[in-house]
Design an enzyme around this catalytic site. Sequence first.
Site, PDB file in Angstrom:
ATOM      1  N   SER A  47     -16.213 -17.209  -5.377  1.00  0.00           N
ATOM      2  CA  SER A  47     -17.098 -18.115  -4.653  1.00  0.00           C
ATOM      3  C   SER A  47     -18.202 -18.586  -5.592  1.00  0.00           C
ATOM      4  CB  SER A  47     -17.700 -17.411  -3.446  1.00  0.00           C
ATOM      5  OG  SER A  47     -18.798 -16.625  -3.863  1.00  0.00           O
ATOM      6  N   LYS A  48     -19.024 -19.482  -5.075  1.00  0.00           N
ATOM      7  CA  LYS A  48     -20.108 -20.035  -5.887  1.00  0.00           C
ATOM      8  C   LYS A  48     -21.010 -18.925  -6.426  1.00  0.00           C
ATOM      9  CE  LYS A  48     -20.499 -24.816  -4.808  1.00  0.00           C
ATOM     10  NZ  LYS A  48     -20.023 -25.170  -3.463  1.00  0.00           N
TER      11      LYS A  48
END
Length: 479
Positions: free
Chosen positions: A252-253
Amino acid sequence: MSVRVRFAPSPTGHLHIGGARTALYNYLYAKAQGGTFVFRVEDTDLERSKKEYEVSQLEDLRWLGIDYDEGPEKPGEYGPYRQSERTHIYEEYAKKLVDDGLAYYDFCTDEELEAMKERAMKEGRPPHYEGKWRNSEYFEEAANKLAAGEKGAIRFKAPKKSYVVNDEVRGRVVFPENMVGDFVIIRSNGLPVYNFCCVIDDMLMKITYVIRGEEHLNNSVRQLMIYEALGGTPPAFAHVSLLINKDRQKLSKRDGVTSVTKYKEESYLPEALINYLCLLGWSHPDEKEIFAIDDIGLAFDAKRFAKSAAIYDLEKLKWVNGMHLRALPNDELKSKIEEFIAKDHFYFSQSDTWKDSAIELLKNQIEFFSDFQPRLDSDLLNGEVNRSEKLEDVLSWDTTKKIINFLKDKLAGIDDSFISKEKFQEIFKSLKTELELKGKPLFMGTRVCLTGQDHGPELGDLVPLIPLKIIKERINHLS
Ligand code: GLU
Protein backbone atom coordinates in the site's frame (compact mmCIF):
# COMPACT_ATOMS: atom_id res chain seq x y z
CA MET A 1 -3.50 -17.22 -34.58
CA SER A 2 -1.08 -14.43 -33.82
CA VAL A 3 -0.48 -13.53 -30.21
CA ARG A 4 -2.19 -10.37 -28.97
CA VAL A 5 -1.89 -9.14 -25.39
CA ARG A 6 -2.98 -5.94 -23.71
CA PHE A 7 -2.36 -3.65 -20.78
CA ALA A 8 -5.60 -1.96 -19.75
CA PRO A 9 -5.12 0.49 -16.90
CA SER A 10 -7.73 2.83 -15.52
CA PRO A 11 -6.47 6.42 -15.64
CA THR A 12 -7.51 7.15 -12.07
CA GLY A 13 -4.02 7.82 -10.73
CA HIS A 14 -0.36 7.63 -11.62
CA LEU A 15 1.06 4.35 -12.87
CA HIS A 16 1.42 2.02 -9.90
CA ILE A 17 4.42 -0.29 -9.77
CA GLY A 18 2.05 -3.28 -9.88
CA GLY A 19 0.59 -1.89 -13.09
CA ALA A 20 4.04 -1.26 -14.49
CA ARG A 21 4.92 -4.90 -13.81
CA THR A 22 1.76 -6.09 -15.59
CA ALA A 23 2.59 -3.84 -18.55
CA LEU A 24 6.13 -5.20 -18.58
CA TYR A 25 5.07 -8.85 -18.60
CA ASN A 26 2.67 -8.22 -21.48
CA TYR A 27 5.33 -6.30 -23.36
CA LEU A 28 7.92 -9.04 -22.88
CA TYR A 29 5.47 -11.77 -23.78
CA ALA A 30 4.48 -10.02 -27.01
CA LYS A 31 8.15 -9.52 -27.87
CA ALA A 32 9.11 -13.11 -27.18
CA GLN A 33 6.17 -14.40 -29.25
CA GLY A 34 6.45 -11.89 -32.08
CA GLY A 35 2.98 -10.72 -31.07
CA THR A 36 1.17 -7.41 -30.66
CA PHE A 37 0.94 -5.39 -27.45
CA VAL A 38 -2.19 -3.28 -27.10
CA PHE A 39 -2.58 -0.36 -24.69
CA ARG A 40 -6.22 0.20 -23.76
CA VAL A 41 -7.56 2.96 -21.55
CA GLU A 42 -10.30 1.74 -19.20
CA ASP A 43 -11.86 5.09 -18.42
CA THR A 44 -15.51 4.24 -17.85
CA ASP A 45 -15.35 5.60 -14.31
CA LEU A 46 -15.96 9.13 -15.50
CA GLU A 47 -15.60 10.73 -12.09
CA ARG A 48 -12.21 9.28 -11.21
CA SER A 49 -10.68 8.98 -14.68
CA LYS A 50 -8.56 11.91 -15.78
CA LYS A 51 -6.82 12.64 -19.04
CA GLU A 52 -3.73 13.85 -17.14
CA TYR A 53 -3.36 10.39 -15.59
CA GLU A 54 -3.59 8.72 -19.00
CA VAL A 55 -0.82 11.05 -20.19
CA SER A 56 1.31 10.47 -17.10
CA GLN A 57 0.89 6.68 -17.26
CA LEU A 58 1.98 6.68 -20.88
CA GLU A 59 4.93 8.90 -20.06
CA ASP A 60 5.97 6.56 -17.24
CA LEU A 61 5.76 3.53 -19.51
CA ARG A 62 7.92 5.33 -22.05
CA TRP A 63 10.40 6.26 -19.31
CA LEU A 64 10.61 2.60 -18.33
CA GLY A 65 11.25 1.66 -21.95
CA ILE A 66 7.94 -0.15 -22.45
CA ASP A 67 6.54 0.52 -25.86
CA TYR A 68 3.24 -0.70 -27.28
CA ASP A 69 1.99 -1.44 -30.79
CA GLU A 70 -1.63 -0.28 -30.71
CA GLY A 71 -3.32 2.26 -28.49
CA PRO A 72 -4.98 5.68 -28.42
CA GLU A 73 -1.95 7.33 -29.97
CA LYS A 74 -1.11 4.43 -32.28
CA PRO A 75 -4.43 3.46 -33.81
CA GLY A 76 -4.59 -0.06 -35.18
CA GLU A 77 -7.39 -2.06 -36.73
CA TYR A 78 -9.35 -2.49 -33.52
CA GLY A 79 -9.80 1.03 -32.17
CA PRO A 80 -10.89 3.19 -30.61
CA TYR A 81 -8.68 2.23 -27.67
CA ARG A 82 -10.36 4.36 -25.01
CA GLN A 83 -13.43 2.76 -23.45
CA SER A 84 -15.15 6.13 -23.13
CA GLU A 85 -15.18 6.24 -26.93
CA ARG A 86 -16.71 2.77 -27.22
CA THR A 87 -19.90 3.11 -25.19
CA HIS A 88 -22.09 2.58 -28.28
CA ILE A 89 -20.41 -0.80 -28.78
CA TYR A 90 -21.12 -1.94 -25.21
CA GLU A 91 -24.69 -0.76 -25.52
CA GLU A 92 -25.17 -2.73 -28.70
CA TYR A 93 -23.85 -5.95 -27.12
CA ALA A 94 -25.85 -5.45 -23.94
CA LYS A 95 -29.05 -5.01 -26.00
CA LYS A 96 -28.21 -8.16 -27.92
CA LEU A 97 -28.00 -10.06 -24.63
CA VAL A 98 -31.36 -8.62 -23.60
CA ASP A 99 -32.87 -9.64 -26.95
CA ASP A 100 -31.46 -13.15 -26.50
CA GLY A 101 -33.02 -13.38 -23.03
CA LEU A 102 -29.60 -13.54 -21.37
CA ALA A 103 -29.86 -10.16 -19.67
CA TYR A 104 -32.74 -7.96 -18.55
CA TYR A 105 -33.64 -4.43 -17.59
CA ASP A 106 -33.76 -3.91 -13.87
CA PHE A 107 -35.70 -1.01 -12.33
CA CYS A 108 -35.04 -1.79 -8.66
CA THR A 109 -34.16 1.24 -6.57
CA ASP A 110 -31.03 1.31 -4.42
CA GLU A 111 -33.22 0.90 -1.34
CA GLU A 112 -34.88 -2.22 -2.77
CA LEU A 113 -31.49 -3.68 -3.62
CA GLU A 114 -30.18 -2.92 -0.14
CA ALA A 115 -33.23 -4.54 1.48
CA MET A 116 -32.76 -7.63 -0.74
CA LYS A 117 -29.15 -7.93 0.43
CA GLU A 118 -30.06 -7.55 4.09
CA ARG A 119 -32.78 -10.18 3.83
CA ALA A 120 -30.39 -12.65 2.23
CA MET A 121 -27.73 -12.00 4.88
CA LYS A 122 -30.24 -12.52 7.69
CA GLU A 123 -31.32 -15.82 6.16
CA GLY A 124 -27.72 -16.89 5.60
CA ARG A 125 -28.02 -16.90 1.80
CA PRO A 126 -25.53 -15.33 -0.62
CA PRO A 127 -26.68 -11.76 -1.36
CA HIS A 128 -27.70 -12.48 -4.92
CA TYR A 129 -30.24 -10.47 -6.88
CA GLU A 130 -33.75 -11.85 -6.59
CA GLY A 131 -35.78 -8.95 -7.91
CA LYS A 132 -38.86 -9.48 -10.01
CA TRP A 133 -37.35 -8.07 -13.19
CA ARG A 134 -35.42 -11.25 -13.96
CA ASN A 135 -38.73 -13.04 -14.64
CA SER A 136 -39.99 -12.94 -18.21
CA GLU A 137 -43.52 -12.05 -17.08
CA TYR A 138 -42.20 -8.58 -16.23
CA PHE A 139 -40.37 -8.01 -19.52
CA GLU A 140 -43.36 -6.22 -20.98
CA GLU A 141 -43.64 -3.89 -18.01
CA ALA A 142 -39.93 -3.19 -18.36
CA ALA A 143 -40.36 -2.38 -22.06
CA ASN A 144 -43.16 0.05 -21.20
CA LYS A 145 -41.08 1.78 -18.58
CA LEU A 146 -38.24 2.18 -21.07
CA ALA A 147 -40.63 3.54 -23.69
CA ALA A 148 -41.86 6.05 -21.13
CA GLY A 149 -38.27 7.27 -20.71
CA GLU A 150 -37.44 5.60 -17.38
CA LYS A 151 -33.86 4.57 -16.87
CA GLY A 152 -33.04 1.00 -15.90
CA ALA A 153 -29.82 -0.92 -15.44
CA ILE A 154 -29.08 -3.92 -17.63
CA ARG A 155 -28.39 -6.98 -15.54
CA PHE A 156 -26.80 -10.19 -16.76
CA LYS A 157 -28.49 -13.47 -15.83
CA ALA A 158 -25.73 -15.51 -14.23
CA PRO A 159 -26.03 -19.15 -15.33
CA LYS A 160 -26.41 -21.65 -12.51
CA LYS A 161 -23.31 -23.75 -13.16
CA SER A 162 -19.66 -23.88 -12.25
CA TYR A 163 -16.84 -22.42 -14.35
CA VAL A 164 -13.19 -23.37 -14.74
CA VAL A 165 -10.15 -21.34 -15.65
CA ASN A 166 -6.97 -23.14 -16.57
CA ASP A 167 -4.68 -20.42 -15.43
CA GLU A 168 -1.04 -20.45 -16.50
CA VAL A 169 0.07 -19.43 -13.01
CA ARG A 170 -2.67 -20.60 -10.65
CA GLY A 171 -3.43 -23.88 -12.42
CA ARG A 172 -6.99 -25.23 -12.65
CA VAL A 173 -9.28 -22.87 -10.78
CA VAL A 174 -12.88 -23.93 -10.25
CA PHE A 175 -15.55 -21.33 -9.56
CA PRO A 176 -18.49 -23.17 -7.97
CA GLU A 177 -22.07 -22.75 -9.05
CA ASN A 178 -23.81 -19.94 -7.27
CA MET A 179 -20.60 -18.03 -6.60
CA VAL A 180 -22.03 -14.97 -8.29
CA GLY A 181 -25.58 -13.79 -8.78
CA ASP A 182 -27.01 -11.73 -11.64
CA PHE A 183 -24.78 -8.71 -12.12
CA VAL A 184 -25.16 -5.30 -13.69
CA ILE A 185 -23.43 -4.84 -17.03
CA ILE A 186 -24.79 -1.37 -17.88
CA ARG A 187 -25.68 1.00 -15.05
CA SER A 188 -28.93 2.96 -15.11
CA ASN A 189 -26.90 6.05 -16.06
CA GLY A 190 -25.85 4.23 -19.24
CA LEU A 191 -22.27 3.53 -18.15
CA PRO A 192 -20.96 0.00 -18.64
CA VAL A 193 -19.12 -1.90 -15.89
CA TYR A 194 -15.58 -3.23 -16.05
CA ASN A 195 -16.35 -6.95 -16.27
CA PHE A 196 -18.54 -6.35 -19.31
CA CYS A 197 -16.44 -3.85 -21.29
CA CYS A 198 -13.31 -5.84 -20.62
CA VAL A 199 -14.78 -8.91 -22.33
CA ILE A 200 -16.26 -7.00 -25.27
CA ASP A 201 -12.92 -5.27 -25.84
CA ASP A 202 -10.74 -8.33 -25.39
CA MET A 203 -13.02 -10.16 -27.80
CA LEU A 204 -13.19 -7.44 -30.46
CA MET A 205 -9.50 -6.59 -30.09
CA LYS A 206 -8.75 -10.29 -30.62
CA ILE A 207 -6.75 -10.59 -27.40
CA THR A 208 -5.35 -14.12 -27.11
CA TYR A 209 -3.71 -13.96 -23.71
CA VAL A 210 -4.60 -11.96 -20.61
CA ILE A 211 -1.71 -11.41 -18.20
CA ARG A 212 -2.82 -9.42 -15.16
CA GLY A 213 -2.61 -9.32 -11.37
CA GLU A 214 -4.00 -12.07 -9.17
CA GLU A 215 -6.51 -9.60 -7.72
CA HIS A 216 -8.45 -10.03 -10.96
CA LEU A 217 -8.71 -13.83 -10.74
CA ASN A 218 -12.22 -13.71 -9.29
CA ASN A 219 -13.35 -11.40 -12.08
CA SER A 220 -12.65 -14.21 -14.53
CA VAL A 221 -15.84 -16.05 -13.61
CA ARG A 222 -18.09 -13.14 -14.62
CA GLN A 223 -16.00 -12.63 -17.70
CA LEU A 224 -16.25 -16.31 -18.72
CA MET A 225 -20.05 -16.05 -18.40
CA ILE A 226 -20.13 -13.12 -20.81
CA TYR A 227 -17.86 -14.87 -23.32
CA GLU A 228 -20.14 -17.85 -23.21
CA ALA A 229 -23.28 -15.74 -23.64
CA LEU A 230 -21.81 -13.98 -26.66
CA GLY A 231 -20.41 -17.15 -28.20
CA GLY A 232 -16.85 -15.86 -27.91
CA THR A 233 -13.70 -17.84 -27.12
CA PRO A 234 -12.04 -16.69 -23.90
CA PRO A 235 -8.34 -15.89 -24.06
CA ALA A 236 -5.76 -17.83 -22.07
CA PHE A 237 -5.15 -16.34 -18.63
CA ALA A 238 -2.12 -15.80 -16.42
CA HIS A 239 -2.85 -14.16 -13.09
CA VAL A 240 0.52 -13.11 -11.76
CA SER A 241 1.25 -13.10 -8.07
CA LEU A 242 0.35 -10.30 -5.71
CA LEU A 243 2.93 -7.79 -4.55
CA ILE A 244 3.18 -7.75 -0.77
CA ASN A 245 5.27 -5.93 1.82
CA LYS A 246 7.69 -7.47 4.30
CA ASP A 247 4.81 -8.05 6.74
CA ARG A 248 3.10 -10.09 4.02
CA GLN A 249 0.36 -7.49 3.60
CA LYS A 250 -0.84 -6.20 0.25
CA LEU A 251 1.44 -3.38 -0.82
CA SER A 252 0.00 0.00 0.00
CA LYS A 253 0.97 3.65 -0.12
CA ARG A 254 2.23 3.34 3.45
CA ASP A 255 5.06 1.09 2.25
CA GLY A 256 6.77 4.04 0.63
CA VAL A 257 6.95 4.82 -3.01
CA THR A 258 4.40 2.90 -5.02
CA SER A 259 3.96 5.02 -8.13
CA VAL A 260 6.48 4.99 -10.95
CA THR A 261 6.45 8.81 -11.05
CA LYS A 262 7.78 8.88 -7.50
CA TYR A 263 10.77 6.71 -8.44
CA LYS A 264 11.45 8.91 -11.44
CA GLU A 265 11.47 11.95 -9.13
CA GLU A 266 13.82 10.17 -6.73
CA SER A 267 16.29 9.58 -9.57
CA TYR A 268 16.05 5.82 -9.77
CA LEU A 269 17.36 4.48 -13.06
CA PRO A 270 14.49 3.25 -15.23
CA GLU A 271 16.55 0.23 -16.29
CA ALA A 272 16.99 -0.69 -12.60
CA LEU A 273 13.35 -0.27 -11.64
CA ILE A 274 12.15 -2.33 -14.58
CA ASN A 275 14.79 -5.01 -13.91
CA TYR A 276 13.63 -5.25 -10.31
CA LEU A 277 9.93 -5.31 -11.23
CA CYS A 278 10.61 -8.11 -13.69
CA LEU A 279 11.97 -10.27 -10.88
CA LEU A 280 8.84 -9.79 -8.77
CA GLY A 281 6.85 -12.74 -10.00
CA TRP A 282 9.10 -14.07 -12.74
CA SER A 283 12.58 -15.58 -12.79
CA HIS A 284 15.24 -15.58 -15.46
CA PRO A 285 16.06 -19.06 -16.83
CA ASP A 286 19.78 -18.44 -16.18
CA GLU A 287 18.94 -17.25 -12.67
CA LYS A 288 20.32 -13.85 -13.55
CA GLU A 289 19.31 -11.01 -11.26
CA ILE A 290 20.77 -8.13 -13.18
CA PHE A 291 19.86 -7.77 -16.82
CA ALA A 292 18.57 -5.35 -19.41
CA ILE A 293 14.93 -5.89 -20.23
CA ASP A 294 15.54 -5.79 -23.95
CA ASP A 295 18.10 -8.57 -23.66
CA ILE A 296 15.54 -11.05 -22.31
CA GLY A 297 14.10 -11.77 -25.75
CA LEU A 298 12.99 -15.34 -26.20
CA ALA A 299 13.92 -16.21 -22.62
CA PHE A 300 10.63 -14.67 -21.47
CA ASP A 301 8.62 -17.78 -20.86
CA ALA A 302 5.26 -17.60 -19.11
CA LYS A 303 6.06 -20.94 -17.44
CA ARG A 304 8.50 -19.06 -15.22
CA PHE A 305 5.86 -16.94 -13.47
CA ALA A 306 6.01 -17.55 -9.71
CA LYS A 307 2.96 -18.82 -7.83
CA SER A 308 3.70 -17.27 -4.47
CA ALA A 309 3.28 -13.60 -3.64
CA ALA A 310 6.30 -11.44 -4.33
CA ILE A 311 7.78 -9.43 -1.48
CA TYR A 312 8.52 -5.88 -2.44
CA ASP A 313 11.88 -5.04 -0.93
CA LEU A 314 13.05 -1.46 -1.30
CA GLU A 315 16.56 -2.38 -0.13
CA LYS A 316 16.92 -4.90 -2.93
CA LEU A 317 15.64 -2.36 -5.44
CA LYS A 318 18.31 0.07 -4.22
CA TRP A 319 20.94 -2.62 -4.65
CA VAL A 320 19.73 -3.26 -8.20
CA ASN A 321 19.90 0.48 -8.81
CA GLY A 322 23.53 0.52 -7.66
CA MET A 323 24.36 -2.37 -9.98
CA HIS A 324 22.91 -0.57 -12.99
CA LEU A 325 24.52 2.71 -11.96
CA ARG A 326 27.97 1.09 -11.92
CA ALA A 327 27.34 -0.49 -15.31
CA LEU A 328 26.90 2.90 -16.97
CA PRO A 329 29.67 4.03 -19.34
CA ASN A 330 32.17 6.23 -17.45
CA ASP A 331 31.26 9.45 -19.26
CA GLU A 332 27.57 9.01 -18.61
CA LEU A 333 28.12 8.11 -14.97
CA LYS A 334 30.30 11.18 -14.51
CA SER A 335 27.89 13.63 -16.08
CA LYS A 336 24.95 12.15 -14.16
CA ILE A 337 26.83 12.32 -10.88
CA GLU A 338 27.83 15.91 -11.59
CA GLU A 339 24.17 16.88 -11.95
CA PHE A 340 23.81 16.09 -8.27
CA ILE A 341 26.88 17.97 -6.98
CA ALA A 342 26.50 21.55 -5.74
CA LYS A 343 27.80 23.95 -8.37
CA ASP A 344 30.27 25.63 -6.00
CA HIS A 345 31.63 22.36 -4.66
CA PHE A 346 35.38 21.69 -4.29
CA TYR A 347 34.91 18.86 -6.83
CA PHE A 348 34.48 21.23 -9.76
CA SER A 349 37.80 23.01 -9.14
CA GLN A 350 39.80 19.78 -9.41
CA SER A 351 41.58 18.18 -12.38
CA ASP A 352 39.80 15.65 -14.57
CA THR A 353 42.18 12.97 -13.35
CA TRP A 354 41.20 13.68 -9.74
CA LYS A 355 37.47 13.70 -10.61
CA ASP A 356 37.71 10.45 -12.58
CA SER A 357 39.70 8.74 -9.85
CA ALA A 358 37.29 9.91 -7.14
CA ILE A 359 34.34 8.51 -9.09
CA GLU A 360 36.17 5.27 -9.77
CA LEU A 361 37.02 4.98 -6.06
CA LEU A 362 33.60 5.77 -4.64
CA LYS A 363 31.23 4.33 -7.22
CA ASN A 364 31.17 0.95 -5.51
CA GLN A 365 29.85 2.57 -2.39
CA ILE A 366 26.91 4.42 -3.88
CA GLU A 367 23.49 3.33 -5.11
CA PHE A 368 22.27 6.70 -6.39
CA PHE A 369 23.94 9.60 -8.17
CA SER A 370 22.93 11.76 -5.24
CA ASP A 371 24.92 9.53 -2.84
CA PHE A 372 28.19 10.62 -4.39
CA GLN A 373 28.62 14.11 -2.93
CA PRO A 374 27.92 13.09 0.70
CA ARG A 375 30.29 10.17 0.26
CA LEU A 376 32.95 12.42 -1.20
CA ASP A 377 32.52 14.90 1.63
CA SER A 378 32.78 12.32 4.37
CA ASP A 379 35.52 10.11 2.91
CA LEU A 380 37.76 12.61 1.17
CA LEU A 381 37.01 16.12 2.31
CA ASN A 382 36.16 16.03 5.97
CA GLY A 383 38.95 16.95 8.35
CA GLU A 384 37.01 16.09 11.46
CA VAL A 385 37.09 12.60 12.85
CA ASN A 386 34.27 10.70 14.39
CA ARG A 387 35.97 8.97 17.32
CA SER A 388 34.06 5.71 17.53
CA GLU A 389 34.83 3.05 20.12
CA LYS A 390 36.75 1.06 17.55
CA LEU A 391 38.75 4.12 16.57
CA GLU A 392 39.56 4.90 20.21
CA ASP A 393 40.86 1.37 20.60
CA VAL A 394 43.23 1.71 17.64
CA LEU A 395 44.31 5.12 18.88
CA SER A 396 45.21 3.67 22.28
CA TRP A 397 47.87 1.39 20.78
CA ASP A 398 51.45 2.53 21.28
CA THR A 399 52.16 1.70 17.66
CA THR A 400 49.44 4.13 16.51
CA LYS A 401 50.88 6.89 18.65
CA LYS A 402 54.21 6.31 16.95
CA ILE A 403 52.56 6.43 13.52
CA ILE A 404 50.91 9.75 14.35
CA ASN A 405 54.18 11.36 15.35
CA PHE A 406 55.99 9.88 12.37
CA LEU A 407 53.35 11.11 9.91
CA LYS A 408 53.16 14.57 11.47
CA ASP A 409 56.85 14.89 10.94
CA LYS A 410 56.89 13.52 7.39
CA LEU A 411 53.89 15.47 6.17
CA ALA A 412 55.07 18.77 7.61
CA GLY A 413 57.80 18.79 4.98
CA ILE A 414 55.39 18.49 2.03
CA ASP A 415 53.57 21.53 0.83
CA ASP A 416 51.77 20.12 -2.21
CA SER A 417 47.96 20.02 -2.32
CA PHE A 418 47.95 16.23 -2.46
CA ILE A 419 50.31 13.40 -1.65
CA SER A 420 51.16 11.63 -4.90
CA LYS A 421 50.74 7.87 -5.21
CA GLU A 422 54.52 7.45 -5.27
CA LYS A 423 55.00 9.66 -2.24
CA PHE A 424 52.40 7.71 -0.32
CA GLN A 425 54.15 4.41 -1.16
CA GLU A 426 57.44 5.91 -0.03
CA ILE A 427 55.97 7.10 3.30
CA PHE A 428 54.31 3.76 3.87
CA LYS A 429 57.54 1.88 3.21
CA SER A 430 59.49 4.04 5.63
CA LEU A 431 56.75 3.61 8.26
CA LYS A 432 57.26 -0.09 7.93
CA THR A 433 61.02 -0.08 8.08
CA GLU A 434 61.78 2.84 10.37
CA LEU A 435 59.10 2.00 12.94
CA GLU A 436 59.48 -1.75 12.37
CA LEU A 437 55.77 -2.29 12.02
CA LYS A 438 53.76 -4.90 10.16
CA GLY A 439 50.31 -6.52 10.07
CA LYS A 440 47.32 -4.98 11.81
CA PRO A 441 49.22 -2.33 13.82
CA LEU A 442 50.74 -1.06 10.56
CA PHE A 443 47.71 -1.26 8.27
CA MET A 444 44.96 -0.33 10.69
CA GLY A 445 47.06 2.30 12.43
CA THR A 446 47.99 4.01 9.17
CA ARG A 447 44.43 3.87 7.91
CA VAL A 448 43.01 5.44 11.03
CA CYS A 449 45.64 8.17 11.08
CA LEU A 450 45.27 9.13 7.44
CA THR A 451 41.57 8.65 6.89
CA GLY A 452 40.01 8.92 10.35
CA GLN A 453 38.12 5.69 9.59
CA ASP A 454 38.71 2.04 10.38
CA HIS A 455 37.63 0.75 6.97
CA GLY A 456 37.39 1.91 3.40
CA PRO A 457 38.94 1.50 -0.04
CA GLU A 458 42.59 0.62 -0.71
CA LEU A 459 44.77 3.17 1.05
CA GLY A 460 47.01 3.51 -2.01
CA ASP A 461 43.99 4.60 -4.07
CA LEU A 462 42.34 6.66 -1.38
CA VAL A 463 45.10 8.71 0.20
CA PRO A 464 46.33 10.47 -3.00
CA LEU A 465 42.79 11.81 -3.49
CA ILE A 466 42.47 13.40 -0.03
CA PRO A 467 43.72 16.97 0.09
CA LEU A 468 46.86 17.10 2.22
CA LYS A 469 45.28 19.87 4.28
CA ILE A 470 42.50 17.49 5.28
CA ILE A 471 44.92 14.70 6.16
CA LYS A 472 46.82 17.09 8.40
CA GLU A 473 43.59 18.23 10.06
CA ARG A 474 42.66 14.62 10.73
CA ILE A 475 46.02 13.82 12.28
CA ASN A 476 45.73 16.89 14.49
CA HIS A 477 42.32 15.75 15.62
CA LEU A 478 43.72 12.41 16.56
CA SER A 479 46.80 13.55 18.46
N1 GLU B 1 -8.72 -1.71 -15.71
C1 GLU B 1 -8.36 -2.88 -14.98
C2 GLU B 1 -7.29 -2.49 -13.99
O1 GLU B 1 -6.72 -1.43 -14.10
C3 GLU B 1 -7.88 -3.94 -15.93
C4 GLU B 1 -7.95 -5.31 -15.43
C5 GLU B 1 -7.65 -6.34 -16.50
O2 GLU B 1 -6.50 -6.37 -16.95
O3 GLU B 1 -8.57 -7.05 -16.91
O4 GLU B 1 -6.99 -3.20 -13.07
